[in-house]
Design a protein around this motif. Structure first.
Motif, PDB file in Angstrom:
ATOM      1  N   ASP A 227      46.740  82.567  38.118  1.00  0.00           N
ATOM      2  CA  ASP A 227      46.050  81.544  37.334  1.00  0.00           C
ATOM      3  C   ASP A 227      46.229  81.819  35.844  1.00  0.00           C
ATOM      4  OD1 ASP A 227      44.394  79.275  36.951  1.00  0.00           O
ATOM      5  OD2 ASP A 227      42.676  80.605  36.592  1.00  0.00           O
TER       6      ASP A 227
ATOM      7  N   TYR B  31      32.982  77.320  48.304  1.00  0.00           N
ATOM      8  CA  TYR B  31      33.267  78.715  47.986  1.00  0.00           C
ATOM      9  C   TYR B  31      34.230  78.800  46.803  1.00  0.00           C
ATOM     10  CZ  TYR B  31      34.832  83.558  48.405  1.00  0.00           C
ATOM     11  OH  TYR B  31      35.135  84.864  48.146  1.00  0.00           O
ATOM     12  N   MET B  32      35.276  77.979  46.835  1.00  0.00           N
ATOM     13  CA  MET B  32      36.261  78.023  45.757  1.00  0.00           C
ATOM     14  C   MET B  32      35.662  77.543  44.436  1.00  0.00           C
ATOM     15  SD  MET B  32      38.614  79.389  47.449  1.00  0.00           S
ATOM     16  CE  MET B  32      39.756  79.529  46.076  1.00  0.00           C
TER      17      MET B  32
ATOM     18  N   THR C 126      41.331  83.874  47.334  1.00  0.00           N
ATOM     19  CA  THR C 126      40.831  83.817  45.957  1.00  0.00           C
ATOM     20  C   THR C 126      41.565  84.800  45.057  1.00  0.00           C
ATOM     21  OG1 THR C 126      38.636  83.176  46.755  1.00  0.00           O
ATOM     22  CG2 THR C 126      38.778  84.011  44.508  1.00  0.00           C
ATOM     23  N   GLU C 127      41.743  86.024  45.536  1.00  0.00           N
ATOM     24  CA  GLU C 127      42.391  87.022  44.689  1.00  0.00           C
ATOM     25  C   GLU C 127      43.844  86.648  44.421  1.00  0.00           C
ATOM     26  OE1 GLU C 127      43.004  91.843  44.333  1.00  0.00           O
ATOM     27  OE2 GLU C 127      41.581  91.002  45.767  1.00  0.00           O
TER      28      GLU C 127
ATOM     29  N   ILE D 240      43.845  84.004  41.727  1.00  0.00           N
ATOM     30  CA  ILE D 240      43.500  84.559  40.423  1.00  0.00           C
ATOM     31  C   ILE D 240      44.699  85.259  39.788  1.00  0.00           C
ATOM     32  CG2 ILE D 240      42.089  86.315  39.254  1.00  0.00           C
ATOM     33  CD1 ILE D 240      39.850  85.609  41.233  1.00  0.00           C
TER      34      ILE D 240
ATOM     35  N   TYR E  19      38.454  84.098  52.819  1.00  0.00           N
ATOM     36  CA  TYR E  19      38.315  83.564  51.474  1.00  0.00           C
ATOM     37  C   TYR E  19      38.658  84.554  50.357  1.00  0.00           C
ATOM     38  CZ  TYR E  19      35.705  79.844  53.929  1.00  0.00           C
ATOM     39  OH  TYR E  19      35.318  78.836  54.787  1.00  0.00           O
ATOM     40  N   PRO E  20      38.177  85.810  50.401  1.00  0.00           N
ATOM     41  CA  PRO E  20      38.506  86.723  49.292  1.00  0.00           C
ATOM     42  C   PRO E  20      40.000  86.955  49.128  1.00  0.00           C
ATOM     43  CG  PRO E  20      36.689  87.585  50.603  1.00  0.00           C
ATOM     44  CD  PRO E  20      37.242  86.429  51.376  1.00  0.00           C
TER      45      PRO E  20
ATOM     46  N   GLN F 279      33.769  80.194  42.786  1.00  0.00           N
ATOM     47  CA  GLN F 279      34.617  81.183  42.127  1.00  0.00           C
ATOM     48  C   GLN F 279      35.163  80.678  40.793  1.00  0.00           C
ATOM     49  OE1 GLN F 279      34.780  84.232  43.633  1.00  0.00           O
ATOM     50  NE2 GLN F 279      33.339  83.200  45.004  1.00  0.00           N
TER      51      GLN F 279
ATOM     52  N   THR G 122      37.643  72.163  42.060  1.00  0.00           N
ATOM     53  CA  THR G 122      38.252  72.002  43.383  1.00  0.00           C
ATOM     54  C   THR G 122      38.255  70.542  43.822  1.00  0.00           C
ATOM     55  OG1 THR G 122      37.479  74.217  43.976  1.00  0.00           O
ATOM     56  CG2 THR G 122      38.157  72.778  45.785  1.00  0.00           C
TER      57      THR G 122
ATOM     58  N   ARG H  16      38.560  79.010  34.977  1.00  0.00           N
ATOM     59  CA  ARG H  16      39.952  79.141  35.395  1.00  0.00           C
ATOM     60  C   ARG H  16      40.855  78.228  34.564  1.00  0.00           C
ATOM     61  NH1 ARG H  16      38.821  83.799  37.732  1.00  0.00           N
ATOM     62  NH2 ARG H  16      37.271  83.581  39.409  1.00  0.00           N
TER      63      ARG H  16
ATOM     64  N   PHE I 279      36.762  77.586  40.328  1.00  0.00           N
ATOM     65  CA  PHE I 279      37.863  76.636  40.429  1.00  0.00           C
ATOM     66  C   PHE I 279      37.332  75.200  40.496  1.00  0.00           C
ATOM     67  CE2 PHE I 279      39.623  80.548  42.239  1.00  0.00           C
ATOM     68  CZ  PHE I 279      40.794  80.670  41.500  1.00  0.00           C
TER      69      PHE I 279
END
Length: 490
Positions: free
Chosen positions: A488, A119-120, A481-482, A485, A477-478, A123, A127, A91, A125
């Motif tokens: 980003d 979780y992040m 996250t989306e 993104i 979470y999804p 993906q 964090t 990212r 990140f």
């Protein structure tokens, strides 16, 4: 609409107002890659970094524990860092997580299988979870030694250990005598703290009395955790007396110091961060956007996600209104600090065991059947801290006409959100009793329509989402996250 394929986990809410999704832009998902630069510890002289191989407070379950000094305050803030997975797309921006009032970083990392922070990082990140002054592992001065009461990642205080808390009043008497030669205002605070200890001296006896009402064997584990909570309160109560703080200290000093440190470590090309705030953490992000809009400055945020956050609770039925007397010590407790952690530990058995006299407390935290019992226990017994009354008093302005304002009462934070240029995702839970959906909406609608996305999680037939479920549920979470993104971009 954006994120419609995640629809099983949420619904839109329109509480009798114009469609909150009008004008929201639709973005297609793209993945951008960022080359991670080597950390630059030299950029912050005196910063203390604790890795897993060093002696540290083992309650921290992150990959790294960083210490960030706040200029001219004596505070060293704790930053829990979760390194991005090498298997995930790289990212462009690091991610900052901000917790709620009187809470620490544990709420974002309850267990390996239920960790928003992990979780992040999975993906891609980088964090970072910030513990502001007075919370969690943040310290004042140079005291960074490991707490002997914490080991193995959990509280392990033995019920046979001496509490030491019963001697707090005598300790304060001694320190008060020593300080009589010092600053008068400090002495006055110690006088107020004696009243706090009168209240808190009652708590260690409560668990013994509960054996006549509840099932005694079930209480043993909670008493051990409660004991550790009291010991931590004993340390914090003296600290707060010497160094009071409020919401604006977090906003003007703590969060900027953490952001500058993270940027120096990660070196994003545009100098910006992504940020997620839960409850007061989201309020801090709103206040940052308001201040930057008023000043005409760039807040250095690529995008913002707020979870269960609002600057104005006046039109809502928030259950926090029932707790307002706790924030008015002159009228209620007449103490400079509110021991939220010990209070939660004291009340918890009444909510968790027959005859469930305080069962209503559970719904304040999580909707029915949403959180595993072990995770719920860890959240309640380990996530809450002691806070100064001054902080809570400022936050109560969110329940007054005009919403949250600065310590001087002259700057209304919600008045300048329309000038923000940062994309915002505002998330609410359908059964959040602390920050109801209408309160979240009333703040979200103040942003430019093309920059704000408003979501409510929960379905008529379930699942439902309470205040902490937005951090603890994988269905949320999804969506987050989306959104991150989408924004980003380098």
């Amino acid at each position: 609409m954006i994120l419609n394929h995640v629809g099983a986990g949420f619904r839109y809410l329109d509480p009798g107002r114009p469609d909150p999704n009008d004008g929201i832009r639709v973005f297609l998902p793209h993945f951008y890659r960022r080359r991670v630069s080597l950390p630059c510890p030299a950029a912050f002289h005196g910063v203390h970094l604790e890795s897993k191989c060093e002696k540290r407070r083992s309650i921290c379950t992150a990959d790294e524990l960083h210490r960030v000094p706040v200029s001219n305050s004596g505070w060293n803030l704790a930053l829990w860092r979760y390194l991005p997975s090498p298997k995930a797309p790289m990212r462009n921006h690091p991610l900052l997580l901000l917790s709620g009032v009187a809470t620490n970083a544990i709420g974002y990392d309850l267990s390996p299988d239920s960790s928003f922070a992990r979780y992040m990082s999975a993906q891609g990140f980088d964090t970072w979870t910030l513990e502001v002054r007075g919370a969690g592992l943040s310290t004042h001065g140079d005291n960074l030694e490991e707490d002997p009461a914490i080991s193995g990642g959990k509280n392990s205080a033995s019920s046979s250990r001496t509490l030491g808390f019963s001697n707090l009043g005598a300790s304060l008497d001694t320190e008060g005598t020593q300080l009589e030669r010092g600053e008068p205002e400090v002495v006055a605070k110690f006088e107020e703290l004696r009243q706090t200890t009168n209240l808190m001296d009652i708590f260690p006896r409560i668990f013994d009395r509960l054996k006549d009402i509840l099932e005694g064997q079930q209480l043993l584990n909670y008493r051990e955790r409660f004991t550790a909570n009291l010991e931590e309160f004993q340390k914090q109560v003296k600290l707060v007396a010497k160094h009071e703080w409020d919401f604006d200290h977090y906003l003007e000093e703590d969060v900027p110091a953490a952001m500058e440190y993270i940027k120096a470590q990660c070196q994003p090309r545009d100098g910006k961060l992504l940020a997620i705030g839960h409850s007061m953490g989201g309020i801090l992000l709103y206040a940052m956007l308001s201040r930057s809009g008023f000043d005409g400055q760039d807040p250095r945020l690529a995008s913002v996600v707020t979870l269960a956050s609002s600057l104005d609770y006046t039109p809502s039925r928030s259950s926090l209104k029932l707790l307002l007397p706790l924030a008015k010590p002159a009228q209620a407790l007449n103490v400079p600090v509110i021991p939220v952690g010990p209070l939660m530990a004291t009340a918890y058995p009444f909510a968790n065991f027959p005859p469930y006299m305080l069962s209503w407390l559970k719904s304040q935290i999580s909707a029915q059947d949403m959180m595993n019992q072990k995770l719920f226990d860890r959240l309640v017994l380990n996530n809450f801290c002691t806070v100064p009354s001054k902080l809570l008093l400022q936050l109560t302005t969110a329940f007054q006409k005009g919403g949250l304002r600065d310590r001087n009462g002259t700057f209304y934070y919600k008045d300048h959100l329309g000038k923000s240029k940062v994309p915002v995702l505002a998330v609410a839970g359908d059964q959040d009793l602390i920050c109801p959906p209408e309160a979240v909406y009333d703040t979200a609608k103040l942003f430019p329509k093309d920059l704000v996305t408003y979501k409510v999680f929960g379905e008529p037939g379930g699942p439902h989402y309470g205040h902490y479920d937005l951090v603890g549920s994988h269905l949320v979470y999804p969506c987050i996250t989306e959104f991150l993104i989408q924004h980003d971009m380098p």
